[in-house]
Design an enzyme around this catalytic site. Sequence first.
Site, PDB file in Angstrom:
ATOM      1  N   ASP A 138     -10.290   3.063   1.949  1.00 41.84           N
ATOM      2  CA  ASP A 138     -10.416   2.484   3.291  1.00 41.84           C
ATOM      3  C   ASP A 138     -11.103   3.432   4.266  1.00 41.84           C
ATOM      4  O   ASP A 138     -11.872   3.002   5.130  1.00 41.84           O
ATOM      5  CB  ASP A 138      -9.042   2.106   3.848  1.00 41.84           C
ATOM      6  CG  ASP A 138      -8.454   0.874   3.178  1.00 41.84           C
ATOM      7  OD1 ASP A 138      -9.246   0.028   2.708  1.00 41.84           O
ATOM      8  OD2 ASP A 138      -7.222   0.746   3.134  1.00 41.84           O
ATOM      9  N   GLY A 142     -15.804  -6.337  10.589  1.00 46.26           N
ATOM     10  CA  GLY A 142     -15.090  -5.759   9.463  1.00 46.26           C
ATOM     11  C   GLY A 142     -15.739  -5.972   8.114  1.00 46.26           C
ATOM     12  O   GLY A 142     -15.318  -5.370   7.121  1.00 46.26           O
ATOM     13  N   LYS A 197       0.806  -1.226   0.000  1.00 45.98           N
ATOM     14  CA  LYS A 197       0.000   0.000   0.000  1.00 45.98           C
ATOM     15  C   LYS A 197       0.840   1.278   0.000  1.00 45.98           C
ATOM     16  O   LYS A 197       0.376   2.320  -0.466  1.00 45.98           O
ATOM     17  CB  LYS A 197      -0.953   0.007   1.190  1.00 45.98           C
ATOM     18  CG  LYS A 197      -2.124  -0.947   1.046  1.00 45.98           C
ATOM     19  CD  LYS A 197      -3.113  -0.749   2.189  1.00 45.98           C
ATOM     20  CE  LYS A 197      -4.376  -1.564   1.955  1.00 45.98           C
ATOM     21  NZ  LYS A 197      -5.414  -1.267   2.971  1.00 45.98           N
ATOM     22  N   GLY A 231      -0.520   0.352  13.308  1.00 49.84           N
ATOM     23  CA  GLY A 231      -0.041   0.050  11.964  1.00 49.84           C
ATOM     24  C   GLY A 231      -0.768   0.831  10.888  1.00 49.84           C
ATOM     25  O   GLY A 231      -1.440   1.834  11.162  1.00 49.84           O
ATOM     26  N   GLY A 232      -0.675   0.352   9.650  1.00 47.89           N
ATOM     27  CA  GLY A 232      -1.250   1.067   8.516  1.00 47.89           C
ATOM     28  C   GLY A 232      -2.741   1.286   8.614  1.00 47.89           C
ATOM     29  O   GLY A 232      -3.247   2.360   8.264  1.00 47.89           O
ATOM     30  N   ALA A 233      -3.492   0.292   9.100  1.00 45.40           N
ATOM     31  CA  ALA A 233      -4.948   0.432   9.196  1.00 45.40           C
ATOM     32  C   ALA A 233      -5.345   1.523  10.175  1.00 45.40           C
ATOM     33  O   ALA A 233      -6.395   2.162  10.019  1.00 45.40           O
ATOM     34  CB  ALA A 233      -5.570  -0.898   9.610  1.00 45.40           C
TER      35      ALA A 233
END
EC number: 1.1.1.25
Length: 286
Positions: A107, A252, A70, A131-133
């Site tokens: 996202d 989710g 990503k 993290g990235g999320a």
Amino acid sequence: MISSKTSFIALIGNPVSHSFSPIMQNAAFQYLGLDLIYFAIPCKDEDLELVLNSLKKINCKGLNITIPHKEKVFNLCSEISPIARKLKAINTLKLNSENEWSATNTDLEGFIYPLKNLNLAKKKSIVLGSGGAAKSVIQGLINLNLSKISVIGRNKSSLDELIKNFGNQIELHSFLSNDNQTQNLIEEADLIINTTPVGMKTAKNEMNLLPYGDYFWRSLNSKTIVYDLIYNPAPTHLLKFSANKGCMTIDGLQMLVAQGLKSLSFWTNGLEVPFHIMNDALKNHL
């Protein structure tokens, strides 16, 4: 039916075998009557540039990008949306008129979708993981005007990165299972979001665990909404535990479907599919 004229859209990442995106996107293409198919392509880091350049030359109409690419895909795109730049992450590409990759990130909109009608303005939240999320989640909470966003994580470097991105809009807390301050945060939280992989079906020996351990959750009460970004299994161990405490829970799958709808619209220049088309396809699969 697939023919010699059929185009395709693909998911690029490593691993991709667990992904549900082909199920919901192919259901959407069928609903719209598009001569498109969607499938997943495993791609190692060292092959990313070769794969993306090769896909420009064949009948590829767009891509989803997942971990670990990503951020790495930035250098391979000619146009990048403001939200993708803000989040420093890309999850959706399409070929533009110059046959170069245009990029965005869906996202954020996916995360917000199940929260829009819950009146969370001025409420207090906790984000688990850094993290990235977590970047998309934090930006979503800022957009929803929550009054307090506390981030609890283990990794100091990724926590420091979040401070660079969001500054004083968030509070950082290193994980300590016996930390009274953490328990006070949990007790007062209106919304807790898990962005860690703990509880995921593919995570070895972690499917029946709670993020940060059982003791961490001792102050959870029924007024708190618990949102787990994990969608397989559904529900996760965390959501079962939270439901038993009387909490409203969100899995989710809703985020997955909502971001998928936005990706589809990006690829097709605005075409839309009812939420239930993708959602029903996933539920039938599960």
